[in-house]
Design a protein around this motif. Structure first.
Motif, short mmCIF file in Angstrom:
data_model
loop_
_atom_site.label_atom_id
_atom_site.label_comp_id
_atom_site.label_asym_id
_atom_site.label_seq_id
_atom_site.Cartn_x
_atom_site.Cartn_y
_atom_site.Cartn_z
N PHE A 11 1.10 -0.99 0.03
CA PHE A 11 0.08 0.03 -0.10
C PHE A 11 0.96 0.84 0.09
CE2 PHE A 11 -2.18 2.52 3.35
CZ PHE A 11 -2.95 3.34 2.25
N ARG A 37 2.26 -9.99 0.77
CA ARG A 37 0.20 -9.43 1.37
C ARG A 37 -0.98 -9.53 0.04
NH1 ARG A 37 -1.54 -5.60 4.58
NH2 ARG A 37 -3.93 -5.16 4.30
N PRO A 80 2.87 -6.11 8.63
CA PRO A 80 2.31 -5.37 9.35
C PRO A 80 0.78 -5.52 10.13
CG PRO A 80 0.84 -4.90 6.65
CD PRO A 80 1.91 -6.22 7.40
N THR A 96 10.48 -11.31 8.62
CA THR A 96 10.50 -10.10 8.02
C THR A 96 11.00 -8.80 8.60
OG1 THR A 96 9.04 -11.49 6.41
CG2 THR A 96 9.35 -9.38 6.43
N VAL A 198 -2.17 5.20 12.04
CA VAL A 198 -3.10 4.88 10.35
C VAL A 198 -2.52 5.80 9.78
CG1 VAL A 198 -5.11 3.45 9.68
CG2 VAL A 198 -4.29 3.67 12.18
N GLN A 204 -5.63 0.33 -0.48
CA GLN A 204 -5.25 -0.47 0.43
C GLN A 204 -5.97 -1.46 0.45
OE1 GLN A 204 -5.99 1.75 4.44
NE2 GLN A 204 -3.73 0.62 4.96
N1 LIG Z 1 -0.94 0.97 6.88
C1 LIG Z 1 -0.70 1.62 7.97
O1 LIG Z 1 -1.22 1.87 8.78
C2 LIG Z 1 0.82 1.17 8.46
C3 LIG Z 1 0.63 2.55 9.68
C4 LIG Z 1 1.90 2.68 10.34
C5 LIG Z 1 3.21 2.07 9.97
N2 LIG Z 1 3.60 1.20 8.74
C6 LIG Z 1 4.43 0.89 8.16
O2 LIG Z 1 4.46 0.62 6.90
C7 LIG Z 1 5.41 0.04 6.20
C8 LIG Z 1 4.50 0.02 5.19
O3 LIG Z 1 2.73 -0.38 5.24
P1 LIG Z 1 1.41 -1.08 4.18
O4 LIG Z 1 0.25 -0.57 5.08
O5 LIG Z 1 2.05 -0.50 3.05
O6 LIG Z 1 1.65 -2.62 4.72
P2 LIG Z 1 1.53 -3.65 2.95
O7 LIG Z 1 1.40 -4.89 3.36
O8 LIG Z 1 0.61 -2.80 2.22
O9 LIG Z 1 2.77 -3.72 2.57
C9 LIG Z 1 3.88 -4.22 3.07
C10 LIG Z 1 4.32 -4.81 1.46
O10 LIG Z 1 5.52 -5.88 2.07
C11 LIG Z 1 5.64 -7.28 1.31
N3 LIG Z 1 6.47 -8.22 2.10
C12 LIG Z 1 5.82 -8.82 3.46
N4 LIG Z 1 6.74 -9.32 3.84
C13 LIG Z 1 7.70 -9.43 2.79
C14 LIG Z 1 8.96 -10.00 2.58
N5 LIG Z 1 9.71 -10.59 3.26
N6 LIG Z 1 10.34 -9.60 1.52
C15 LIG Z 1 9.37 -8.42 0.86
N7 LIG Z 1 8.72 -8.05 0.91
C16 LIG Z 1 7.16 -8.47 1.62
C17 LIG Z 1 4.34 -7.73 1.14
O11 LIG Z 1 4.10 -8.18 -0.59
C18 LIG Z 1 3.73 -5.85 0.79
O12 LIG Z 1 3.66 -4.91 -0.42
C19 LIG Z 1 5.23 -1.24 7.29
O13 LIG Z 1 6.83 -1.32 7.09
C20 LIG Z 1 3.52 -1.47 8.20
O14 LIG Z 1 4.62 -2.09 8.75
C21 LIG Z 1 2.29 0.78 7.65
#
Ligand SMILES: NC(=O)c1ccc[n+]([C@@H]2O[C@H](COP(=O)([O-])OP(=O)(O)OC[C@H]3O[C@@H](n4cnc5c(N)ncnc54)[C@H](O)[C@@H]3O)[C@@H](O)[C@H]2O)c1
Length: 349
Positions: A11, A37, A80, A96, A198, A204
């Motif tokens: 996302f 994901r 996440p 991861t 968030v 997403q």
């Molecule tokens: N979305 C939120 O509300 C939020 C809030 C706080 C922090 N974050 C952080 O932001 C970052 C992005 O989150 P997001 O919402 O885009 O999540 P998301 O799940 O949409 O994206 C994470 C991506 O990482 C990939 N992934 C997972 N394991 C992997 C691996 N072993 N090797 C390579 N790729 C891998 C997944 O396929 C996915 O495309 C994360 O670090 C998350 O902890 C997100």
């Protein structure tokens, strides 16, 4: 400039890649992702159409990274979910989020890349947040101003005591933050850490344990049932929301002015002005989508749940003129427009 985004089909990663391609002309953007994901595979053609390269690879395997060097590495890969590992199998989460972050840091060290890390407000200890005095208002809970150092009605500031459990997910992110600090001291790594609340908006793929705004819009559009889980089941728990486009604006500024941002660690979130409770979110979704869906009541809490989370972004606002421009209504409207435009694809997820 060559930029590597790990988790680049996720996302945040995919939205960021498109923003970088649009706003940093000439930047070469490579998105690495193992497509863990569900839904991330739908981002691959979008990335390619925007001129970003997709590299299928797993951050758990250091040999799977694309050949460098890169000028900037943005680590967005993660498991996440705050419930991850709770079922007794935390291996994927640790490999991861912790080992993967270590591999990213090693690559950044070798390449002498600038490093941007997406951390989380989940680094703050659950018991401390839950113990802070709160009151019940007609549609939401609200924090009071006194009771815990670092917490006020404006939210949680970075000064809050970090002792205590924070969920396995929160632990992996805090550990990665600390590892970044060690790399800074030992190897002179140049890095920025954004502790995000968030994040929400189009692309997403929301699920029950992560991506609540998108989950709510998808459920309204497809008339799928929802539940208010925990805290008596009235849907009064509150979160603050940051539109992913606002986050991309901030990260673009960090890339453009990296010298000024180097060493930054702090909250990056919507704050109280961009907060909503679940029942307020339901009302907004009904208005924007024009549809209603049944919402059940589950009074019992889930593990790691929080009655309230709002970030106090004073430290951030002292450092930059950047402010979130898109409110919760706009998040719901933009997410709904995306769901409507891609309904066939999304109905199958
Ligand atoms: N979305 C939120 O509300 C939020 C809030 C706080 C922090 N974050 C952080 O932001 C970052 C992005 O989150 P997001 O919402 O885009 O999540 P998301 O799940 O949409 O994206 C994470 C991506 O990482 C990939 N992934 C997972 N394991 C992997 C691996 N072993 N090797 C390579 N790729 C891998 C997944 O396929 C996915 O495309 C994360 O670090 C998350 O902890 C997100």
């Amino acid at each position: 400039m060559k930029i590597l985004i790990t988790g680049g089909a996720g996302f945040v990663g995919s939205n960021l890649a498109l923003a970088l391609r649009a706003q940093l002309p000439g930047a070469e953007v490579v998105c690495m992702d193992n497509l863990y994901r569900r839904g991330s595979e739908l981002n691959v053609p979008r990335l390619q159409a925007a001129g970003a390269q997709f590299h299928r690879g797993d951050v758990r395997d250091r040999a799977a990274f694309p050949a460098g060097p890169f000028d900037c590495l943005i680590e967005c890969s993660a498991e996440p979910s705050v419930l991850a590992g709770q079922d007794g199998s935390p291996d994927y989460l640790f490999q991861t989020n912790l080992v993967g972050a270590y591999h990213c840091l090693e690559k950044a060290r070798q390449w002498q890349s600038r490093f941007i890390f997406l951390s989380t407000s989940r680094v703050y200890p659950i018991a401390r947040l839950e113990a802070h005095p709160w009151r019940e208002e007609p549609t939401r809970f609200a924090w009071s101003d006194q009771g815990t150092a670092g917490i006020s009605s404006r939210g949680v500031a970075e000064a809050v005591d970090l002792n205590g459990a924070r969920s396995l997910y929160g632990y992996t992110k805090l550990s990665a933050e600390q590892l970044i600090e060690e790399y800074r001291a030992a190897f002179g790594l140049r890095a920025v850490v954004n502790r995000c609340g968030v994040i929400a908006g189009p692309w997403q793929f929301g699920k029950v344990d992560q991506g609540v705004a998108s989950l709510w819009v998808l459920a309204h559009h497809f008339q799928r049932p929802l539940s208010y889980i925990g805290y008596g089941g009235a849907g009064k728990q509150v979160r603050d929301f940051l539109h992913v486009a606002d986050l991309c604006d901030l990260i673009l500024d960090q890339i453009r002015n990296f010298d000024q941002w180097d060493g930054w660690l702090g909250n990056v979130s919507g704050g109280l002005a961009h907060s909503a409770s679940l029942c307020e979110l339901t009302a907004l979704c009904r208005e924007v989508t024009g549809r209603e869906t049944p919402v059940a009541t589950v009074p019992e809490n889930r593990p790691n749940d929080l009655r309230l989370f709002v970030a106090d972004c004073t430290r951030l606002f002292q450092r930059t003129t950047w402010r979130p421009k898109r409110d919760v209504r706009r998040i719901i409207q933009d997410t709904h427009a995306w769901v409507t435009a891609h309904a066939t694809q999304l109905s199958k997820l």
